[in-house]
Design an enzyme around this catalytic site. Structure first.
Site, short mmCIF file in Angstrom:
data_model
loop_
_atom_site.label_atom_id
_atom_site.label_comp_id
_atom_site.label_asym_id
_atom_site.label_seq_id
_atom_site.Cartn_x
_atom_site.Cartn_y
_atom_site.Cartn_z
N HIS A 169 -72.58 6.01 -1.32
CA HIS A 169 -71.40 6.58 -1.99
C HIS A 169 -71.23 6.10 -3.44
O HIS A 169 -70.11 5.79 -3.87
CB HIS A 169 -70.14 6.29 -1.19
N ASP A 236 -71.77 13.02 3.91
CA ASP A 236 -70.88 12.07 4.59
C ASP A 236 -70.06 12.75 5.69
O ASP A 236 -69.01 12.24 6.09
CB ASP A 236 -69.96 11.36 3.58
#
Length: 279
Positions: A169, A236
């Site tokens: 991320h 994700d």
């Protein structure tokens, strides 16, 4: 209710979503006792449907803390994928040669450690070091899920690693703090070392503006510029603990603003094929 929208951007053949999770079926794979949160059931069939909508052919299933070191749901998903999926496991002190061999044979190629406060905070650093040494012998990589503040805090430890290291991320830099914030500058410097990788996932996590998360674009662009051959991408899905629930088609449609066609082909196809051993 899941979106039915298909992205406007057409993903290249062989695209790999390197950051997804599977939860359930819960009658077979119940959440671990003491899990930091209880997610909704999202099983392998749901993931197959998502990727059919997006145009994704390959995936990496990342084990989450709701299962702790019970990797069965992930392994069963990989086994049913006809070679299209790989995995990143969670491990604990009990794992020995037999457990690692079973993971490797099951398609696992990395181990993840989380430093994020709301998911349990700092892991046992001795276990992190021992695990890094153990999996380096197997040609695996280490995956780090960090809060931005962890990057300067543990910079010395991170610089000691010699095996491939993948940061989830984008390192979770708050977009409102800009490209010049110290944790992001350190991450960019780490990426000048050939064993460091990063995922340009989590646009919805770092955004301060909300959908469609355009304030995340400069961070992804910069990371790809610095490490074009060691950047990965992921959705994700199913987006645990997010402020905004994204439509994955929006996440795909951010990609043309992350880089040109050649750069995106590396990020989406060639880099994950190299790291995860896809043909």
């Amino acid at each position: 209710m899941a979106s039915e929208r298909r992205p406007n951007f057409t993903l290249p053949p062989g695209t790999c979503d390197t950051h997804v999770h599977i939860w359930g079926p819960f009658d077979r794979y119940p959440v671990a006792r003491g899990a930091p949160y209880t997610p909704p059931e999202r099983n392998r069939d749901d993931l197959v449907a998502l990727h059919a909508r997006l145009g994704v052919q390959r995936a990496v299933i990342v084990q989450t803390s709701v299962y702790k070191a019970d990797n069965r749901a992930m392994l069963d998903g990989i086994a049913a994928s006809n070679g299209a999926w790989r995995g990143v496991a969670l491990v604990d002190e009990s794992f020995g040669d037999a457990e690692y061999r079973a993971l490797h044979d099951g398609g696992v190629r990395g181990v993840r450690f989380g430093f994020v406060k709301h998911l349990g905070g700092i892991p046992d650093l001795d276990l992190v070091r021992r695990t890094a040494d153990r999996i380096a012998e197997m040609g695996w990589h280490l995956v780090l899920h960090l809060d931005a503040a962890n990057i300067p805090e543990f910079e010395a430890l991170f610089r000691s690693f010699r095996l491939p290291v993948v940061v989830d991320h984008m390192g979770r830099p708050p977009a409102q703090d800009g490209l010049d914030q110290p944790p992001f500058r350190i991450l960019l410097d780490l990426l000048k070392t050939p064993n460091w990788w990063v995922k340009v996932s989590g646009s919805e996590r770092i955004s301060a503006q909300g959908p469609p998360f355009h304030d995340a674009i400069p961070f992804a662009r910069r990371l790809i510029e610095v490490a074009p051959d060691r950047t990965l991408w992921g959705t994700d899905w199913p987006h645990p603990n997010v402020r905004w629930e994204p439509d994955e088609a929006d996440l795909v449609d951010l990609l043309p603003q992350f880089g040109d066609e050649a750069a995106l082909r590396r990020v989406l196809v060639h880099n994950p094929a190299r790291l995860y051993g896809f043909p």
